[in-house]
Design an enzyme around this catalytic site. Structure first.
Site, PDB file in Angstrom:
ATOM      1  N   HIS A   1       1.871   3.172   2.813  1.00 55.06           N
ATOM      2  CA  HIS A   1       1.980   4.376   1.975  1.00 55.06           C
ATOM      3  C   HIS A   1       2.993   4.168   0.853  1.00 55.06           C
ATOM      4  O   HIS A   1       4.190   4.042   1.132  1.00 55.06           O
ATOM      5  CB  HIS A   1       2.351   5.593   2.834  1.00 55.06           C
TER       6      HIS A   1
ATOM      7  N   ASP B   1      -1.723   4.197   0.314  1.00 61.03           N
ATOM      8  CA  ASP B   1      -2.195   5.579   0.210  1.00 61.03           C
ATOM      9  C   ASP B   1      -1.100   6.510  -0.315  1.00 61.03           C
ATOM     10  O   ASP B   1       0.100   6.221  -0.210  1.00 61.03           O
ATOM     11  CB  ASP B   1      -2.611   6.107   1.588  1.00 61.03           C
TER      12      ASP B   1
HETATM   13 ZN   LIG Z   1      -2.968   9.997   2.923  1.00 65.03          ZN
END
Ligand SMILES: [Zn+2]
Length: 216
Positions: free
Chosen positions: A171, A25
Site C-alpha cells: 500500500h 494500492d
Molecule cells: Zn485498497
C-alpha cells in the site's frame, strides 16, 4: 479461476519464467508514492499502481509520473468506501467509470485492470467490472502494511513464501478516512526486491505476468 457467481479472477501469474509482480494500492500519496517511484527507478523495477480516483484527482502529477516512468495505472474505485460492497450496480458503475475517466484525462489511457477495495468481490461488482472491460485482480501474498507495521515485518512476510508467479500487494496510500503513515512500505521496497532477486525472481509488469492488457 472460474467461479459461478464471481467470474474470472486473476491471482497467480504464469509460472516457469521466474517472475513476480509488485502492486501498490490506495495511492497516490505524496511522501510515499514518489519515494517508491525513486526506489523503482534506482532498481529498474516495474510496478502497477491501483489508484483511488479521489487521490488521483488531488495529486494528478503523481499519476502522470507513475505513467511517464513506465509503470501501469489500474483502477481501485473512486473513493474506496468500506461499505460499497453492499451497494447496487449503479454505485459500482459510477465508481469505476469516474475513475477511468479521470485516468484517461491524465494519461490518455483507460485502465483494463481493477481491484475491489479490501479484495471484496461480490456478484454485483464482478458483473460491473466484466461489463466495463476490466479484469479482476487479486494477489498471492499481501504485505499487511495497511496497519501499523515495520519495514522488516513487511519484508519477512513477503519473502517467507516467495514463489514464481507471485502477485504481491503493498500500500503506497491509505484509506481516505485514515491517517496511515506509509513509510514502512516505502522502506521495505528495496529489501523485498533484493530478497526476490536472491531467490532468482525478477519483477515483471503485472499484465505481462497475467497475460492481460493493461489498458482498454
Ligand atoms: Zn485498497
Amino acid at each position: 479461476m472460474k467461479r459461478p457467481w464471481f467470474g474470472d479472477v486473476h491471482r497467480r501469474g504464469e509460472v516457469g519464467q521466474n517472475r513476480y509482480a509488485l502492486t501498490f494500492d490506495d495511492g497516490p500519496l505524496p511522501g510515499a508514492t514518489d519515494r517508491i517511484l525513486d526506489h523503482m527507478k534506482a532498481l529498474d523495477a516495474p510496478a502497477t499502481f491501483f489508484v483511488v480516483g479521489l487521490f488521483a484527482e488531488r495529486w494528478p502529477d503523481l499519476v502522470r509520473r507513475i505513467h511517464d516512468e513506465g509503470h501501469v495505472i489500474a483502477n481501485h474505485t473512486w473513493d474506496h468506501w468500506r461499505w460499497g460492497m453492499w451497494c447496487p450496480p449503479g454505485y459500482w458503475r459510477k465508481q469505476i467509470v469516474r475513475t477511468d475517466d479521470l485516468i484517461e484525462k491524465l494519461i490518455g489511457r483507460r485502465p483494463a485492470m481493477f481491484r475491489p477495495p479490501y479484495g471484496v468481490r461480490t456478484p454485483v461488482n464482478h458483473y460491473i467490472t466484466r461489463n466495463s472491460a476490466h479484469a479482476n485482480i487479486m494477489w498471492t501474498r499481501r504485505a499487511f502494511d495497511g496497519i501499523a507495521t515495520t519495514a522488516d515485518r513487511i519484508e519477512k512476510r513477503l519473502l517467507a513464501t516467495a514463489a514464481d508467479g507471485d502477485v504481491l500487494v503493498l500500500h503506497d496510500g491509505r484509506e481516505p478516512a485514515s491517517r496511515r503513515d506509509a513509510s514502512p512500505t516505502v522502506d521495505a521496497v528495496p529489501g523485498v526486491i533484493a530478497g526476490f532477486r536472491s531467490r532468482g525472481l525478477r519483477p515483471a509488469p503485472l499484465h505481462e505476468l497475467l497475460n492481460l492488457s493493461a489498458y482498454q
